[in-house]
Design a protein around this motif. Structure first.
Motif, PDB file in Angstrom:
ATOM      1  N   CYS A   7      -4.401  -1.871   2.646  1.00 42.29           N
ATOM      2  CA  CYS A   7      -4.120  -0.608   1.969  1.00 42.29           C
ATOM      3  C   CYS A   7      -5.390  -0.111   1.308  1.00 42.29           C
ATOM      4  O   CYS A   7      -6.039  -0.835   0.552  1.00 42.29           O
TER       5      CYS A   7
ATOM      6  N   ASN B   4       2.999  -2.987  -0.752  1.00 43.18           N
ATOM      7  CA  ASN B   4       2.642  -3.447  -2.096  1.00 43.18           C
ATOM      8  C   ASN B   4       2.740  -2.329  -3.132  1.00 43.18           C
ATOM      9  O   ASN B   4       3.358  -2.495  -4.171  1.00 43.18           O
ATOM     10  N   CYS B   5       2.120  -1.161  -2.819  1.00 44.39           N
ATOM     11  CA  CYS B   5       2.074  -0.105  -3.833  1.00 44.39           C
ATOM     12  C   CYS B   5       2.793   1.163  -3.386  1.00 44.39           C
ATOM     13  O   CYS B   5       2.790   2.156  -4.098  1.00 44.39           O
TER      14      CYS B   5
ATOM     15  N   CYS C 217      -4.549   0.220  -2.840  1.00 39.69           N
ATOM     16  CA  CYS C 217      -4.467  -0.931  -3.748  1.00 39.69           C
ATOM     17  C   CYS C 217      -5.261  -2.135  -3.249  1.00 39.69           C
ATOM     18  O   CYS C 217      -5.411  -3.108  -3.975  1.00 39.69           O
TER      19      CYS C 217
ATOM     20  N   CYS D  74       2.511   1.457   2.368  1.00 43.42           N
ATOM     21  CA  CYS D  74       2.045   0.154   1.881  1.00 43.42           C
ATOM     22  C   CYS D  74       3.196  -0.627   1.251  1.00 43.42           C
ATOM     23  O   CYS D  74       3.885  -0.106   0.372  1.00 43.42           O
TER      24      CYS D  74
ATOM     25  N   SER E 298       1.985   3.385  -1.251  1.00 44.65           N
ATOM     26  CA  SER E 298       1.186   4.554  -0.850  1.00 44.65           C
ATOM     27  C   SER E 298       1.490   4.873   0.608  1.00 44.65           C
ATOM     28  O   SER E 298       1.501   3.980   1.453  1.00 44.65           O
TER      29      SER E 298
HETATM   30 ZN   LIG Z   1      -1.176  -0.312  -1.382  1.00 39.43          ZN
END
Ligand SMILES: [Zn+2]
Length: 665
Positions: free
Chosen positions: A158, A147-148, A161, A145, A150
């Motif tokens: 995702c 963004n986070c 998140c 991901c 993962s």
């Molecule tokens: Zn994420």
């Protein structure tokens, strides 16, 4: 008296790539209870749903099963409808996003959005699987991901998140189709300009359409900035082609919610409703969507914006719920807790699960745990021990000792009045989708009804000849308290409530019928309304892992000899057999049909047969099956085999002496 409302309700469309499970049932039950409650209150309420049928997973699944996507979604639609019917889900229309009505509305809405300037075209670089020769849709690229961070997340959103993004933004991507690292290629895509609607969406969020915790999540998304939404996908894709863009298809998430409108137009045609009464921009009807918390972004940002951009009304409410866990853990195939709707319904009455869900379902997005021990004890205690017990204790005295007729007056009117007055708070809880509170209050009343009978002891009084009227009065009181409870529980227990209506000799109840007791009327003989649950049977819902017992399948409907004669089954000799690149299920067979020549057939037997062992053997094929175009070529017939799949596939072989081309009859 409340003013009747006009309400249209949907639950999220059900993806046509497999059977329904306990999670789908939670949403269907949650929606159905709310719809039945509204109808019971005298409102005009309609419930539409259907299957979500588009996208790459469906396309690839159909290919691997050797059927067309249309065949796949038609078969799944039949199963989904049957499961919902058996679960007593009273959906007023059940459609499919592949229906012609949906294509028409998608085209219209797209043209409106385009003409109003809300569609942008941009060339993007997109993940492309050079081995499978296809652009890779979001879910066919996995990676980390952006963004986070993962790992192992899909290319569109995702699960950890909740961020949405494009597959190209994923870190360390791989193609799920071939396992190779995708390359990037250019392609022109169509984008919906979500940011055009930011201020209207913000107003909508504060209109009470979503609960505060969801509104909070939306604030976060607003603060991150609304990004344009890619609504096109390149061929090969199973969906609707964009009207002015050959080779480009609407992304499944564009046409899925529009499927609510398509399903509703089917209902309009049948029920004589006017579509615009519900969907015109100034409509005063209510529109409510019930969804899982995982699809909030689509339903609270994209969907209201698409409706607004196409000149239609916004949803009145979007109601999200959590996921189902089993014995405290995520449902899992490997733990045997991935319980399908059919597995549940094969063993238990739908109303047990409906009641259990209702008893635990609040208005928020917390997950709901199906604890099998609690399920058993709760059902046996609440439904059998408390609720049904009231009726079964009282009905016999009325039938045997009072000529089957209720008394003309209640011995304890204040007690009845207390039950009747409890109706409004219970209704408020249903309205707010706080079913747990509604059920708790109803069960508290059931306790009071049982206490009343315990104190009055009709079974003692019945032995005294001069107490016959008293016994009749007490049992009339008890049955009337039961009647009120059944009216309040009718949204949750519709079939039991119907039986109870018949028992009291009444036409279908409305909520307001609880205000007045049923007096002086004849009752029908009492039939058992619910049976105790056996904890062993409940525990058996969890499938033992590693169980290879073939799935039980019913015999197909009887056919005539003429039906059978339409099948042309022939002995065939396998000339060559080879693996099919890109398919883990199929083998490509070249077969000899004697005087009818040679043919190429794709057969889903790869998991059970080594191609080398097949060459030269005789088998049976359906020779007059319409040729099917598949991703790997055209299949001109079908090879017959028995078995559940996997290693358990057993090809048919004729006895010695049979030769290629002979007909089987
Ligand atoms: Zn994420």
């Amino acid at each position: 008296m409340t003013t009747p409302r006009r309400i249209l309700v949907t639950s999220a469309l059900l993806y046509a790539n497999g059977p329904l499970h306990l999670g789908h049932l939670l949403e269907s039950v949650q929606t159905d209870i709310w719809v039945r409650f509204q109808k019971l209150r005298g409102h005009e309420c309609w419930y539409v749903g259907g299957d979500d049928t588009h996208g790459t997973p469906i396309m690839l699944k159909a290919q691997s099963e050797g059927v067309t996507p249309e065949q796949l979604i038609t078969a799944v639609n039949v199963e989904h409808r049957r499961d919902l019917d058996d679960m007593l889900i009273a959906v007023d229309n059940y459609g499919s996003t592949h229906d012609a009505e949906n294509e028409k509305i998608c085209d219209e809405m797209y043209v409106r959005l385009r003409d109003a300037g809300h569609i942008a075209r941009r060339t993007i670089r997109q993940a492309y699987d050079a081995e499978a020769n296809m652009f890779l849709p979001d879910r066919y690229v996995k990676g980390t991901c952006p963004n986070c961070a993962s790992p192992d997340q899909y290319g569109d959103s995702c699960e950890v998140c909740g961020a949405t993004y494009s597959p190209a933004e994923l870190k360390n991507p791989i193609s799920v189709v071939s396992g190779t690292t995708p390359v990037e290629r250019e392609s022109e895509h169509y984008f919906f300009r979500l940011s055009d609607f930011e201020s209207e969406l913000k107003r909508w969020v504060t209109s009470g359409a979503v609960r505060s915790n969801v509104a909070h999540k939306l604030e976060e998304w607003f603060s991150q900035g609304l990004k344009d939404w890619d609504i096109s996908r390149d061929a090969p894709y199973f969906g609707f082609e964009i009207p002015d863009a050959p080779g480009k298809f609407f992304y499944v998430w564009f046409d899925a919610p529009i499927g609510y409108l398509a399903s509703f137009t089917q209902l309009c045609a049948r029920a004589g409703l006017r579509f615009d009464d519900f969907f015109a921009a100034d409509s005063d009807a209510e529109l409510h969507h019930f969804i899982g918390k995982d699809i909030l972004y689509f339903h609270t940002l994209f969907w209201p914006a698409v409706l607004l951009g196409a000149g239609k009304r916004r949803p009145t409410g979007v109601h999200a719920h959590g996921f189902v866990t089993v014995n405290g853990q995520k449902m899992s195939k490997s733990r045997g807790t991935f319980i399908t709707a059919r597995r549940y319904l094969d063993s238990f009455a739908p109303e047990y699960l409906r009641y259990y869900y209702a008893a635990k379902l609040g208005p928020g997005i917390d997950d709901l745990d199906l604890n099998l021990e609690e399920f058993t004890t709760r059902l046996n205690s609440d439904i059998v021990g408390k609720l049904v017990n009231i009726a079964s204790r009282c009905a016999g005295f009325i039938s045997r000792n009072a000529g089957g007729r209720l008394s003309e007056a209640l011995p304890d009117p204040p007690l009845y009045a207390a039950f009747a007055q409890a109706g409004e708070p219970i209704a408020a809880a249903y309205e707010a989708r706080d079913y747990a509170t509604a059920v708790r209050e109803i069960m508290a009343l059931a306790d009071r009804a049982n206490q009343y009978i315990d104190q009055q002891k009709p079974w003692t009084l019945v032995k005294q000849a001069d107490q016959a009227d008293a016994v009749r009065g007490i049992c009339t009181q008890g049955l009337n308290l039961f009647r009120v409870l059944m009216i309040y529980l009718k949204p949750v227990l519709p079939a039991m409530a119907e039986k109870a209506e018949r028992f009291f000799g009444e036409s279908p109840w409305l909520w307001q019928d609880a205000a007045q007791p049923r007096l002086g009327a004849e009752i029908k003989p009492y039939e058992a309304l619910a049976l105790r649950l056996d904890p062993k049977a409940v525990a058996a819902l969890i499938e033992p892992v590693g169980d290879t017992t073939p799935a039980k399948t019913d015999l197909a409907a009887t056919i005539s000899i003429e039906d059978f004669a339409r099948l042309d089954l022939r002995v065939a000799k396998i000339l060559t057999a080879e693996f099919v690149e890109g398919s883990d299920k199929l083998l490509k067979l070249r077969v000899d049909l004697g005087e009818f020549g040679e043919r190429e057939i794709f057969s889903g037997i790869r998991s059970a047969y080594d191609p080398a062992t097949l060459v030269g053997r005789l088998t049976v094929v359906v020779a007059n099956l319409e040729p099917r175009k598949m991703r790997f070529g055209t299949s001109a017939g079908m090879v017959l085999a028995a078995g559940a799949g996997g290693k358990d596939i057993f090809l048919l072989t004729p006895d010695a002496g049979a030769g290629p081309g002979m007909r089987i009859k």
